[in-house]
Design an enzyme around this catalytic site. Structure first.
Site, short mmCIF file in Angstrom:
data_model
loop_
_atom_site.label_atom_id
_atom_site.label_comp_id
_atom_site.label_asym_id
_atom_site.label_seq_id
_atom_site.Cartn_x
_atom_site.Cartn_y
_atom_site.Cartn_z
N THR A 91 0.88 -1.15 0.04
CA THR A 91 0.08 -0.04 -0.12
C THR A 91 0.81 1.21 0.11
O THR A 91 0.67 2.19 -0.83
CB THR A 91 -0.86 -0.21 1.12
OG1 THR A 91 -1.68 -1.23 1.10
CG2 THR A 91 -1.85 1.27 1.36
N ASN A 173 -5.34 -9.25 -7.59
CA ASN A 173 -5.68 -9.92 -6.51
C ASN A 173 -7.13 -10.42 -6.34
O ASN A 173 -7.13 -11.39 -5.61
CB ASN A 173 -5.32 -8.80 -5.30
CG ASN A 173 -6.34 -7.82 -5.43
OD1 ASN A 173 -6.06 -6.76 -6.55
ND2 ASN A 173 -7.00 -7.44 -4.58
N GLN A 208 0.87 -9.61 -5.79
CA GLN A 208 0.49 -11.02 -6.06
C GLN A 208 1.33 -12.00 -6.92
O GLN A 208 1.15 -12.99 -6.93
CB GLN A 208 -1.11 -10.97 -6.62
CG GLN A 208 -2.06 -10.44 -5.63
CD GLN A 208 -2.32 -11.04 -4.33
OE1 GLN A 208 -2.00 -12.16 -4.40
NE2 GLN A 208 -2.76 -10.22 -3.53
N SER A 228 5.55 -6.90 -1.90
CA SER A 228 4.74 -6.99 -0.50
C SER A 228 5.59 -8.26 0.10
O SER A 228 5.17 -9.40 -0.45
CB SER A 228 3.21 -7.09 -0.48
OG SER A 228 2.87 -7.33 0.84
N CYS A 354 -9.05 -6.00 1.60
CA CYS A 354 -9.12 -4.46 2.04
C CYS A 354 -10.71 -3.98 1.81
O CYS A 354 -10.85 -2.79 2.04
CB CYS A 354 -8.12 -3.63 0.85
SG CYS A 354 -6.71 -4.49 0.95
N1 PMP Z 1 -1.65 -4.59 -4.04
C1 PMP Z 1 -2.10 -5.69 -4.31
C2 PMP Z 1 -2.38 -6.62 -5.70
C3 PMP Z 1 -2.51 -6.57 -3.28
O1 PMP Z 1 -3.22 -7.89 -3.43
C4 PMP Z 1 -2.41 -5.96 -1.77
C5 PMP Z 1 -2.70 -6.56 -0.84
N2 PMP Z 1 -4.13 -7.07 -0.76
C6 PMP Z 1 -1.94 -4.57 -1.72
C7 PMP Z 1 -1.43 -4.03 -2.86
C8 PMP Z 1 -1.72 -3.91 -0.30
O2 PMP Z 1 -0.46 -4.54 0.21
P1 PMP Z 1 -0.10 -4.52 1.97
O3 PMP Z 1 -1.11 -5.05 2.67
O4 PMP Z 1 1.14 -4.94 1.80
O5 PMP Z 1 -0.20 -3.02 1.92
#
Ligand code: PMP
Length: 414
Positions: A91, A173, A208, A228, A354
């Site tokens: 994020t 995702n 992902q 991530s 999210c």
């Molecule tokens: N981008 C994608 C494609 C994700 O799948 C996610 C997590 N759902 C994120 C960003 C955010 O990741 P993080 O929890 O590490 O901030």
């Protein structure tokens, strides 16, 4: 839309808390930390307590571990260590990329910066560009087809001399669609050549993708890439942004000279070490593990589609990450199935973590053209390293058992 009120009356019948092994099929939301990554975190935090900014022995040795982790992550993606900025996760990396590039462009005389993103980006991209729109930045949302794929010809039409950034995720995702990153990069290089500008830059969110796909930035041709740790069997709370040398950005936060002045805050040395270990492990096993989970995923898909009418795959399994299966169940709300499966010892998700508290249909499911019934009942099964053959049979059987029950409940409540 009427929402089915879910109550689990008979917990033992539903397999709740009666000692049944849980099956975790929500690996796209969070992967369990691998043994080697966990060990790296534990050992590093114990052995290297110093702040890497310290010039004493403790500081210098913590710095050496941090830079080792950075070099390892850089090596895994064919980048140079100074091209890796550690962040708190994907994020923050997405926010940093978009906001940093827009602010730099604005400060340097580009009056009307333009951004292109795909319509199916993660909220950590979409919400940032929505916020930018409020400050007068022009944003185009590149549509996707029924498989979730963008069209590079459409992208070409949208690029203007004011386009400073194209951000298109490597793999989605929710439905797993893998976007044609090298073709997009080619398109962008062509646009730069025509305009003679350094813009547009190409950012891809690879949160992902890292478990199964090639994340070599030279082969992909990207300028910025988000990673991530918590999606790659590493510790949660750390991620990274690859920023190619020469790409200029304004930092998201101020406060110190850490990360070459690009991201302040005491570096999370132990997490960085766990992340590097996890990423190396994931890249080593990506092809073999991808083939393994793909077989299981396809078996689960065919069992569900064969036995339950009114079901369809969202996306296209042949264009998707090997571990993600997203199925729409007509006449059923996803929340009901998620909760009943949970009570049966099975963890899946209705949409991305999210957004899971929001009952509106997913923007991804809408973007691939799903309409009506199926938009409410989309379920994501995301497999992982712990998924076994027998898990798939149990999940399929449970879904097949629950679907007619939940559909009847929904009909009665409408
Ligand atoms: N981008 C994608 C494609 C994700 O799948 C996610 C997590 N759902 C994120 C960003 C955010 O990741 P993080 O929890 O590490 O901030």
């Amino acid at each position: 839309m009427v929402h089915t009120k879910v109550t689990v009356e008979n917990k033992s019948q539903a397999g709740y808390d009666i000692g049944m092994k849980r099956i975790y099929l929500d690996n796209a939301a969070a992967t369990p930390v691998s043994t080697v990554a966990q060990k790296a975190v534990a050992e590093t935090s114990k052995k290297f307590p110093g702040n890497p900014s310290g010039i004493h022995k403790e500081g210098r040795s913590a710095r050496a571990v941090l830079e080792g982790a950075r070099a390892e992550i850089a090596g895994a993606i064919s980048a140079r260590p100074d091209e890796i900025i550690f962040t708190s996760g994907a994020t923050e990396a997405n926010n940093m990329a978009i906001s940093g590039i827009v602010q730099f462009a604005r400060k340097n005389g580009i009056a009307n910066p333009h951004i292109i993103v795909s319509a199916i980006e993660h909220p950590s991209v979409l919400e940032v560009v929505h916020a930018m729109e409020k400050y007068g930045i022009r944003v185009d949302y590149l549509s996707v087809d029924s498989r979730g794929l963008i069209d590079t010809k459409e992208l070409r039409k949208l690029i203007t001399p004011e386009t400073i950034l194209v951000s298109i995720m490597y793999a989605n995702n929710e439905i797993g669609t893998v976007e044609p990153i090298t073709d997009i990069a080619k398109e962008i290089r062509h646009a730069r050549k025509m305009s003679g500008s350094v813009y547009p830059y190409f950012h891809t969110d690879s949160a992902q993708a890292a478990n199964y796909l090639d994340i070599n930035v030279l082969r992909l041709g990207v300028d910025l890439m988000t990673l991530s740790s918590g999606k790659t069997y590493g510790p949660r709370g750390i991620g990274a942004l690859f920023v190619k040398r020469g790409v200029q950005m304004i930092p998201l936060m101020y406060g110190g000279e850490h990360e070459d002045g690009r991201r302040p805050g005491t570096e999370a040395v132990a997490l960085a070490s766990g992340f590097a270990t996890a990423l190396r492990e994931a890249q080593k096993m990506n092809v073999k593990e991808g083939k393994r989970v793909q077989k299981l995923r396809d078996a689960l898909a065919s069992k569900i589609l064969k036995k339950i009418s009114g079901t369809s795959v969202n996306g296209d399994l042949s264009k998707s990450l090997p571990n993600i299966l997203n199925i729409s169940f007509d006449g059923m709300e996803s929340e009901a199935l998620v909760l009943y499966l949970d009570a049966s010892g099975i963890a899946v998700s209705g949409k991305s973590a999210c957004k899971s508290s929001d009952s509106a249909p997913s923007h991804v499911i809408l973007a691939i053209g799903k309409v009506g019934d199926g938009t409410a009942g989309a379920i994501r099964f995301s497999l992982g390293r712990d998924t076994k053959n027998e898990d798939i049979s149990r999940v399929a059987n449970e879904v097949i058992r629950l679907a007619p029950i939940l559909r009847e409940m929904q009909t009665n409540s409408n």
